[in-house]
Design an enzyme around this catalytic site. Structure first.
Site, PDB file in Angstrom:
ATOM      1  N   ASN A 220      46.812  43.194  45.949  1.00 16.35           N
ATOM      2  CA  ASN A 220      45.355  43.258  45.880  1.00 16.35           C
ATOM      3  C   ASN A 220      44.926  43.113  44.406  1.00 16.35           C
ATOM      4  O   ASN A 220      45.351  43.889  43.560  1.00 16.35           O
ATOM      5  CB  ASN A 220      44.911  44.613  46.459  1.00 16.35           C
ATOM      6  CG  ASN A 220      43.400  44.790  46.426  1.00 16.35           C
ATOM      7  OD1 ASN A 220      42.762  44.483  45.436  1.00 16.35           O
ATOM      8  ND2 ASN A 220      42.846  45.302  47.505  1.00 16.35           N
TER       9      ASN A 220
ATOM     10  N   HIS B 176      41.251  44.904  41.014  1.00 15.32           N
ATOM     11  CA  HIS B 176      41.020  45.590  39.734  1.00 15.32           C
ATOM     12  C   HIS B 176      41.287  44.724  38.519  1.00 15.32           C
ATOM     13  O   HIS B 176      41.001  45.123  37.393  1.00 15.32           O
ATOM     14  CB  HIS B 176      41.753  46.926  39.724  1.00 15.32           C
ATOM     15  CG  HIS B 176      41.159  47.837  40.763  1.00 15.32           C
ATOM     16  ND1 HIS B 176      39.809  48.126  40.782  1.00 15.32           N
ATOM     17  CD2 HIS B 176      41.690  48.427  41.864  1.00 15.32           C
ATOM     18  CE1 HIS B 176      39.549  48.894  41.827  1.00 15.32           C
ATOM     19  NE2 HIS B 176      40.664  49.079  42.509  1.00 15.32           N
TER      20      HIS B 176
ATOM     21  N   HIS C 256      38.948  42.187  48.036  1.00 19.97           N
ATOM     22  CA  HIS C 256      37.859  42.849  48.768  1.00 19.97           C
ATOM     23  C   HIS C 256      36.530  42.468  48.130  1.00 19.97           C
ATOM     24  O   HIS C 256      36.241  42.872  46.998  1.00 19.97           O
ATOM     25  CB  HIS C 256      38.082  44.369  48.694  1.00 19.97           C
ATOM     26  CG  HIS C 256      37.090  45.181  49.456  1.00 19.97           C
ATOM     27  ND1 HIS C 256      37.157  46.551  49.509  1.00 19.97           N
ATOM     28  CD2 HIS C 256      36.015  44.837  50.200  1.00 19.97           C
ATOM     29  CE1 HIS C 256      36.177  47.015  50.254  1.00 19.97           C
ATOM     30  NE2 HIS C 256      35.448  45.986  50.679  1.00 19.97           N
TER      31      HIS C 256
ATOM     32  N   ARG D 245      33.217  43.417  47.980  1.00 19.54           N
ATOM     33  CA  ARG D 245      32.341  44.523  48.388  1.00 19.54           C
ATOM     34  C   ARG D 245      30.906  44.047  48.422  1.00 19.54           C
ATOM     35  O   ARG D 245      30.532  43.102  47.708  1.00 19.54           O
ATOM     36  CB  ARG D 245      32.498  45.705  47.432  1.00 19.54           C
ATOM     37  CG  ARG D 245      33.866  46.378  47.529  1.00 19.54           C
ATOM     38  CD  ARG D 245      33.903  47.627  46.687  1.00 19.54           C
ATOM     39  NE  ARG D 245      33.146  48.702  47.305  1.00 19.54           N
ATOM     40  CZ  ARG D 245      33.673  49.723  47.984  1.00 19.54           C
ATOM     41  NH1 ARG D 245      34.975  49.829  48.112  1.00 19.54           N
ATOM     42  NH2 ARG D 245      32.909  50.636  48.515  1.00 19.54           N
TER      43      ARG D 245
ATOM     44  N   ARG E 202      31.057  44.773  43.097  1.00 21.87           N
ATOM     45  CA  ARG E 202      31.412  45.523  41.882  1.00 21.87           C
ATOM     46  C   ARG E 202      32.679  44.980  41.220  1.00 21.87           C
ATOM     47  O   ARG E 202      32.896  45.173  40.043  1.00 21.87           O
ATOM     48  CB  ARG E 202      31.559  47.007  42.181  1.00 21.87           C
ATOM     49  CG  ARG E 202      32.784  47.350  42.978  1.00 21.87           C
ATOM     50  CD  ARG E 202      32.956  48.855  43.076  1.00 21.87           C
ATOM     51  NE  ARG E 202      31.950  49.448  43.943  1.00 21.87           N
ATOM     52  CZ  ARG E 202      32.140  50.600  44.590  1.00 21.87           C
ATOM     53  NH1 ARG E 202      33.266  51.249  44.433  1.00 21.87           N
ATOM     54  NH2 ARG E 202      31.221  51.084  45.384  1.00 21.87           N
TER      55      ARG E 202
ATOM     56  N   GLU F 200      39.377  41.162  52.469  1.00 24.39           N
ATOM     57  CA  GLU F 200      38.912  42.489  52.912  1.00 24.39           C
ATOM     58  C   GLU F 200      37.403  42.510  52.871  1.00 24.39           C
ATOM     59  O   GLU F 200      36.803  42.087  51.864  1.00 24.39           O
ATOM     60  CB  GLU F 200      39.414  43.541  51.927  1.00 24.39           C
ATOM     61  CG  GLU F 200      40.615  44.288  52.374  1.00 24.39           C
ATOM     62  CD  GLU F 200      40.911  45.387  51.382  1.00 24.39           C
ATOM     63  OE1 GLU F 200      39.991  46.096  50.944  1.00 24.39           O
ATOM     64  OE2 GLU F 200      42.077  45.504  51.026  1.00 24.39           O
TER      65      GLU F 200
ATOM     66  N   THR G 296      37.724  52.595  49.184  1.00 25.57           N
ATOM     67  CA  THR G 296      37.565  52.741  50.629  1.00 25.57           C
ATOM     68  C   THR G 296      38.121  54.099  51.037  1.00 25.57           C
ATOM     69  O   THR G 296      39.326  54.312  51.021  1.00 25.57           O
ATOM     70  CB  THR G 296      38.321  51.608  51.355  1.00 25.57           C
ATOM     71  OG1 THR G 296      37.997  50.384  50.703  1.00 25.57           O
ATOM     72  CG2 THR G 296      37.914  51.527  52.809  1.00 25.57           C
TER      73      THR G 296
ATOM     74  N   GLU H  33      45.764  47.964  59.972  1.00 28.03           N
ATOM     75  CA  GLU H  33      46.320  48.408  58.689  1.00 28.03           C
ATOM     76  C   GLU H  33      46.113  49.912  58.624  1.00 28.03           C
ATOM     77  O   GLU H  33      44.979  50.405  58.673  1.00 28.03           O
ATOM     78  CB  GLU H  33      45.619  47.707  57.526  1.00 28.03           C
ATOM     79  CG  GLU H  33      46.210  48.171  56.192  1.00 28.03           C
ATOM     80  CD  GLU H  33      45.868  47.269  55.014  1.00 28.03           C
ATOM     81  OE1 GLU H  33      45.783  46.034  55.202  1.00 28.03           O
ATOM     82  OE2 GLU H  33      45.690  47.796  53.910  1.00 28.03           O
TER      83      GLU H  33
ATOM     84  N   HIS I  65      46.847  51.545  50.758  1.00 27.26           N
ATOM     85  CA  HIS I  65      45.901  52.393  50.028  1.00 27.26           C
ATOM     86  C   HIS I  65      46.626  53.512  49.299  1.00 27.26           C
ATOM     87  O   HIS I  65      47.277  54.341  49.926  1.00 27.26           O
ATOM     88  CB  HIS I  65      44.798  52.995  50.905  1.00 27.26           C
ATOM     89  CG  HIS I  65      43.536  53.211  50.105  1.00 27.26           C
ATOM     90  ND1 HIS I  65      43.375  54.263  49.261  1.00 27.26           N
ATOM     91  CD2 HIS I  65      42.429  52.444  49.986  1.00 27.26           C
ATOM     92  CE1 HIS I  65      42.200  54.150  48.659  1.00 27.26           C
ATOM     93  NE2 HIS I  65      41.602  53.059  49.072  1.00 27.26           N
TER      94      HIS I  65
HETATM   95  N1  PXP Z   1      44.204  48.113  51.979  1.00 18.18           N
HETATM   96  C1  PXP Z   1      42.879  48.298  52.103  1.00 18.18           C
HETATM   97  C2  PXP Z   1      42.269  48.041  53.441  1.00 18.18           C
HETATM   98  C3  PXP Z   1      42.077  48.678  51.002  1.00 18.18           C
HETATM   99  O1  PXP Z   1      40.754  48.872  51.167  1.00 18.18           O
HETATM  100  C4  PXP Z   1      42.692  48.821  49.755  1.00 18.18           C
HETATM  101  C5  PXP Z   1      41.853  49.157  48.561  1.00 18.18           C
HETATM  102  O2  PXP Z   1      41.000  48.104  48.280  1.00 18.18           O
HETATM  103  C6  PXP Z   1      44.072  48.605  49.658  1.00 18.18           C
HETATM  104  C7  PXP Z   1      44.817  48.284  50.791  1.00 18.18           C
HETATM  105  C8  PXP Z   1      44.795  48.727  48.374  1.00 18.18           C
HETATM  106  O3  PXP Z   1      44.697  50.039  47.910  1.00 18.18           O
HETATM  107  P1  PXP Z   1      45.183  50.388  46.441  1.00 18.18           P
HETATM  108  O4  PXP Z   1      44.334  49.589  45.497  1.00 18.18           O
HETATM  109  O5  PXP Z   1      44.956  51.859  46.352  1.00 18.18           O
HETATM  110  O6  PXP Z   1      46.631  49.999  46.347  1.00 18.18           O
END
Ligand code: PXP
Length: 259
Positions: free
Chosen positions: A16, A19, A52, A54, A58, A79, A110, A160, A203
């Site tokens: 992901n 960030h 994602h 959003r 952001r 996402e 999330t 998930e 997550h």
């Molecule tokens: N899966 C989903 C559905 C999420 O919303 C997120 C966070 O955006 C992640 C995985 C990844 O989480 P993390 O950034 O904490 O590894």
């Protein structure tokens, strides 16, 4: 049966890149570039990229989704909140998969799973629209048997499992509660697979938790972002993704040992 036959399939790693966009947006401009990070993660062994978009934009922006889709050769997991706006963007972007998540503007990330049971006909319609467009639909849910059953009922292909609560309990040193949450996740994975759902998780995962959860034989994919991008500050993105691949493979071997 030989050990080879019993071995559960490998777990895909979706990185992901949200960030990377967070850091970019802190200053405006184009650095660091989300697509460059995604391509580097793939070169280091990521099987797919997750982003994602959003509703408040952001971190990831609409243009990032378009560029990721255009430049990636691996699956893009988009996402998104289950809204008409996001479904429209998904249909245009045509990602490999959409993961529907709950979204509240005031949350930092999330925070909970999607309320599939309470999602009613609107959620079912969104799942149907995306699936008809050839997009694999995943629902991000807590390890709750009713939410998982409801996910199968409305025709999702994937759930998930939300690992955030488990990771937080572990980090806070609440060993017994963490263990109980881990068992909920284990039962949820078994239930989901028995209902024909593909099982993903994500997550809050780091090297330790990703390795620990990789023993679930039903698990097919982990989606990991915040920790990998944070580690990249110290060791580089390529090294953090490579190490994550290694710990997942190591956890998988433990699954074989107990099979
Ligand atoms: N899966 C989903 C559905 C999420 O919303 C997120 C966070 O955006 C992640 C995985 C990844 O989480 P993390 O950034 O904490 O590894």
């Amino acid at each position: 049966m030989t050990a080879l036959h019993r071995q559960p399939p490998a777990i895909r790693l979706g990185v992901n890149v949200d960030h990377v966009a967070t850091v970019r947006n802190a200053r405006g401009g184009v650095h660091p570039d989300v697509v460059r990070a995604a391509l580097l993660a793939v070169a280091a062994g990521a099987d797919g990229i997750t982003a994602h978009l959003r509703e408040d934009r952001r971190h990831i922006r609409d243009e990032d989704i378009r560029r990721l889709k255009a430049e990636l050769l691996v699956p893009l997991n988009f996402e998104m909140a289950a809204t008409d706006e996001m479904v429209g963007i998904a249909l245009e972007a045509a990602p490999h998969a959409c993961c529907l998540v709950p979204e509240r503007r005031e949350e930092r990330t999330t925070e909970g799973g999607l309320d599939v049971l309470g999602g009613g006909v609107t959620l079912a319609r969104h799942v149907d629209t995306l699936a008809r467009a050839g997009i694999r639909v995943s629902l991000f849910v807590a390890p709750d048997p009713d939410q998982i059953a409801a996910s199968a009922d409305i025709g999702a292909a994937v759930v998930e499992l939300h690992t955030g609560a488990w990771c937080e309990l572990r980090a806070a040193g609440h060993g017994a509660e963490a263990e109980a949450e881990f068992e909920r996740l284990r039962r949820a994975a078994t239930q989901a697979a028995a209902l024909g759902l593909e099982v993903h998780a994500g997550h809050g995962l780091d090297y330790e938790t990703a390795e620990a959860i990789s023993v679930f034989p039903e698990l097919r994919e982990l989606n990991i972002g915040h920790f990998l991008i944070g580690e990249a500050i110290f060791v580089g993105l390529e090294a953090s993704v490579r190490r994550m691949r290694q710990v997942i493979a190591h956890g998988r071997k433990a699954a074989l040992a107990v099979a």
